[in-house]
Design an enzyme around this catalytic site. Structure first.
Site, PDB file in Angstrom:
ATOM      1  NE  ARG A 173      -3.107  -3.105   0.444  1.00  0.00           N
ATOM      2  CZ  ARG A 173      -3.604  -3.900   1.392  1.00  0.00           C
ATOM      3  NH1 ARG A 173      -2.982  -4.028   2.560  1.00  0.00           N
ATOM      4  NH2 ARG A 173      -4.704  -4.593   1.182  1.00  0.00           N
ATOM      5  CG  ASP A 341      -6.101 -11.835   3.132  1.00  0.00           C
ATOM      6  OD1 ASP A 341      -5.284 -12.246   2.277  1.00  0.00           O
ATOM      7  OD2 ASP A 341      -6.178 -10.636   3.457  1.00  0.00           O
ATOM      8  CD  GLU A 342      -9.604  -8.762   3.504  1.00  0.00           C
ATOM      9  OE1 GLU A 342     -10.265  -8.148   4.359  1.00  0.00           O
ATOM     10  OE2 GLU A 342      -8.568  -8.287   2.972  1.00  0.00           O
ATOM     11  CD1 TRP A 408      -6.898 -13.363   8.812  1.00  0.00           C
ATOM     12  CD2 TRP A 408      -7.698 -11.287   9.005  1.00  0.00           C
ATOM     13  NE1 TRP A 408      -7.775 -13.148   7.776  1.00  0.00           N
ATOM     14  CE2 TRP A 408      -8.284 -11.883   7.864  1.00  0.00           C
ATOM     15  CE3 TRP A 408      -8.044  -9.969   9.328  1.00  0.00           C
ATOM     16  CZ2 TRP A 408      -9.200 -11.209   7.046  1.00  0.00           C
ATOM     17  CZ3 TRP A 408      -8.950  -9.296   8.518  1.00  0.00           C
ATOM     18  CH2 TRP A 408      -9.521  -9.909   7.393  1.00  0.00           C
ATOM     19  CE1 TYR A 433      -4.406  -8.241  11.984  1.00  0.00           C
ATOM     20  CE2 TYR A 433      -5.450  -6.695  10.471  1.00  0.00           C
ATOM     21  CZ  TYR A 433      -4.973  -7.960  10.750  1.00  0.00           C
ATOM     22  OH  TYR A 433      -5.053  -8.943   9.794  1.00  0.00           O
ATOM     23  CG  ASP A 435      -3.492  -1.522  10.601  1.00  0.00           C
ATOM     24  OD1 ASP A 435      -3.622  -2.382  11.494  1.00  0.00           O
ATOM     25  OD2 ASP A 435      -4.221  -1.485   9.583  1.00  0.00           O
ATOM     26  CD1 TRP A 486      -3.059  -4.944   8.598  1.00  0.00           C
ATOM     27  CD2 TRP A 486      -2.335  -5.465   6.533  1.00  0.00           C
ATOM     28  NE1 TRP A 486      -3.116  -6.314   8.467  1.00  0.00           N
ATOM     29  CE2 TRP A 486      -2.681  -6.656   7.209  1.00  0.00           C
ATOM     30  CE3 TRP A 486      -1.853  -5.548   5.222  1.00  0.00           C
ATOM     31  CZ2 TRP A 486      -2.557  -7.920   6.629  1.00  0.00           C
ATOM     32  CZ3 TRP A 486      -1.737  -6.800   4.636  1.00  0.00           C
ATOM     33  CH2 TRP A 486      -2.087  -7.969   5.336  1.00  0.00           C
ATOM     34  CB  THR A 487       1.473   0.675   5.012  1.00  0.00           C
ATOM     35  OG1 THR A 487       1.533  -0.046   3.764  1.00  0.00           O
ATOM     36  CG2 THR A 487       2.403   0.044   6.020  1.00  0.00           C
ATOM     37  CD  GLU A 488      -4.818  -0.739   4.179  1.00  0.00           C
ATOM     38  OE1 GLU A 488      -4.010  -0.662   5.135  1.00  0.00           O
ATOM     39  OE2 GLU A 488      -5.557  -1.729   3.998  1.00  0.00           O
TER      40      GLU A 488
HETATM   41  C1  ACM Z   1      -5.993  -9.204   6.581  1.00  0.00           C
HETATM   42  O1  ACM Z   1      -5.938  -8.316   7.430  1.00  0.00           O
HETATM   43  N1  ACM Z   1      -6.740  -9.042   5.497  1.00  0.00           N
HETATM   44  C2  ACM Z   1      -5.268 -10.442   6.735  1.00  0.00           C
END
Ligand code: ACM
Length: 624
Positions: A173, A341-342, A408, A433, A435, A486-488
């Site tokens: 990201r 994931d997702e 997660w 998490y 972030d 996570w770095t959005e």
């Molecule tokens: C995740 O946070 N989608 C693994």
């Protein structure tokens, strides 16, 4: 004994911290040498005796084996930053610091440190333990160059609670240069973490050079622009605005090797993550033939879950097998993370090719096609000598127990996986998490732009990676915890550090110290001793807001409300306002409990101003 400033300062800090705790807790803590020394993570066993050892400016480090010499070399660098000149020697007699390999602990990560009149001994069964002993020694030294560095006479015996002590960094990201990755690794190592999960591919950018697929770094590594602001604050995509600035970057294979070697030298295993089959639209931007329907596609410019994912067809298997062949050669660790994931099945449902696969393989539920896909990838990785690890969605389609699971979406996936015999890494959003925000006020205007959520220090600290639902045998499958970054919305190294500290100190103790020995009340005064160390490393930690500005702490009497505040940062000022303004250097200095009139509504705000001049976000309380 000469006046010992470093130790006196520590004792002072400890005493001030104890004043803030209850009397019985204070009595308990005062007796604990580990507590006095401010070590993080808290070691198993610390015995102090009277006296200190004065470490001279010129030091000989005894080291013979390859691991001893490696750690001695690193220690040389750490000591140079403290103004000391260290030389490696194979003459044990003349050495002030001695690194010795011996079976003093059950695992290579355990170690002993002994400081006495004849100097400092660090003993461990393996290089990792010697390295952790060296990190512990650094925490016994002053944070900055000092004319005399006195180390208290102490015997420490230590070993970690968990084998996997991880931190993930998303470089997709936002992209982070190699120099910062090395700093990230150094910061993890300082707190005895041993696993760096490197999230290398995602919708918004592919970041690893793959020789066989040059368009991954020519095309997939770049996006044409990036969404401005917090996506969750917009109602619909039509309201999104973009910055019209191309963004991207990637690591060459030479750079990947450089980072892996840097990590290895610090006894950190790097786990590369190559996402499949979801989070893969950046691949389709370069290789649209891997999609279920014709493109064109582009590297994504917003955040979230994209329905455009690779099609599970033979060309896609060939692609990932080629990629994983190069990845397996670059990363010596046992695990390769495949994401998992997702992955919405929207495109797969519409695809004739996927219908064919389902008929051929006898699969009746399209969701289960991902399990079939994962199992083939698992076998391929096994042929390369690698173990598969994936997010907890990989459980849904069936996967051999040789695959490890990263839990997660809470702990549920981890519990189910451990019961089924999978090894498990615990990274629940609720506790790991990092972030997520650190401010009790949602979307506080005094915080940088972030994804939201609220994950304060105590919620991390009090996390136990061993779910109580599991039997002791099942708990053996829990490899350990991992914090995910996570770095959005984390655009710069400085912002990574802001999110990471001081919370990494809590993560460290979750990973290293057995739950039965942890106490948040005892952790805080030890953590306080680390701000000066973080300052010496110029870490952009989030200055914690003053504590005490909450209704539970409010003493109401005679029409007045009284507040008692304290700061976790030694030597900090607390400044406050009663008129709703943001406190700064010019507003009231907190020196003792203060009164505010009751009966009318006002907002009390207080900030910590750290000795380095940086301010915390304000603590706030509306008083009626
Ligand atoms: C995740 O946070 N989608 C693994």
């Amino acid at each position: 004994m000469p006046f010992n400033f470093a130790l006196s300062a520590r004792v002072f800090l400890l005493l001030s911290a104890l004043l803030l705790l209850g009397q019985s807790a204070a009595a308990q803590l005062a007796e604990t040498p580990a507590q006095q020394l401010g070590l993080i993570p808290l070691p198993r066993e610390v015995k102090m005796s009277a006296g200190t050892y004065a470490l001279p400016q010129k030091i000989n480090i005894y080291a013979v084996s390859a691991d001893e010499r490696n750690v001695a070399g690193l220690l040389q660098g750490f000591l140079a930053a403290l103004g000391k000149t260290a030389t490696l020697t194979t003459n044990r007699q003349g050495a002030q610091i001695r690194l010795v390999t011996a079976r003093v602990a059950p695992t290579p990560e355990g170690y002993q440190v002994a400081v006495g009149p004849d100097g400092i001994g660090i003993t461990a069964p393996g290089g990792a333990g010697l390295f952790y002993g060296a990190q512990t020694l650094l925490q016994l030294l002053p944070p900055r160059p000092a004319a005399t560095a006195r180390v208290p006479y102490v015997r420490i015996a230590d070993e970690p609670a968990f084998r996997w002590r991880g931190a993930m960094l998303d470089v997709c990201r936002h992209f982070f240069p190699v120099e910062f990755l090395k700093r990230y690794l150094d910061l993890l190592a300082a707190y005895k973490l041993n696993t760096f999960h490197w999230h290398l591919t995602d919708d918004q950018g592919w970041r690893i050079e793959i020789k066989k697929y040059p368009k991954l770094t020519q095309v997939s590594a770049f996006r044409k622009e990036t969404l401005i602001g917090a996506q969750q604050t917009f109602k619909k995509p039509e309201d999104f605005k973009y910055d019209a600035t191309p963004y991207g970057g990637f690591y060459t294979q030479a750079q990947i090797r450089e980072v892996v070697a840097y990590a290895q030298q610090r006894y950190i295993t790097v786990v590369p993550e190559i996402e499949m089959p979801g989070h893969s639209v950046a691949i389709l931007a370069a290789y649209p033939e891997l999609a279920c329907k014709p493109g064109p596609y582009e590297t994504w410019t917003m955040w979230g879950v994209n329905e455009d994912i690779v099609c599970p067809t033979e060309p896609t298997f060939r692609f990932f097998e080629d990629v994983l062949t190069e990845v397996s050669a670059l990363f010596p660790g046992p695990y390769v993370h495949i994401g998992g994931d997702e992955a919405p099945k929207t495109r797969w449902k519409e695809s004739a090719a996927v219908q064919d696969i389902m008929r051929r393989e006898g699969i009746t539920d399209v969701e289960k096609v991902q399990g079939w896909f994962n199992r083939r990838i698992e076998q391929f990785l096994a042929s390369k000598g690698k173990k598969l690890i994936g997010w907890d969605e990989i459980l849904e389609g069936g996967i051999p127990t040789s695959a490890a699971v990263m839990s997660w979406r809470g702990e549920k996936g981890g519990i189910e996986a451990a019961r089924a015999g999978h090894d498990v890494v615990m990274t629940p959003t609720t506790n790991m998490y990092i972030d997520y925000g650190q401010n009790p006020r949602p979307h506080s205007p005094f915080e940088p732009l972030m994804i939201g959520g609220y994950l304060p220090l105590d919620r991390i600290y009090n996390y136990n990676p061993l779910p109580k639902e599991l039997t002791p045998d099942e708990q053996k499958h829990i490899l350990g915890p991992q914090a995910n970054m996570w770095t959005e919305y984390i655009t710069t190294p400085q912002k990574v550090e802001y999110m990471l500290f001081p919370r990494l100190l809590a993560v460290s103790e979750v990973a290293w110290t057995p739950a039965a020995r942890k106490s948040y009340a005892a952790f805080l005064p030890r953590m306080s001793q680390h701000f000066a160390r973080l300052d010496a490393k110029k870490v952009n930690y989030r200055v914690p807001e003053p504590l005490g500005l909450d209704s539970a702490n409010l003493v109401a009497q005679g029409g007045k409300a009284q507040f008692t505040l304290r700061s976790l940062v030694p030597g900090a000022q607390i400044r406050y306002t009663l008129d709703g303004k943001l406190p700064d250097e010019t507003t009231e200095l907190y020196t003792k409990p203060f009164d505010v009139p009751q009966g009318r509504q006002l907002t009390v705000r207080a900030v910590t101003i750290a000795p380095n001049g940086r301010k915390s976000p304000p603590a706030e309380l509306l008083v009626q």
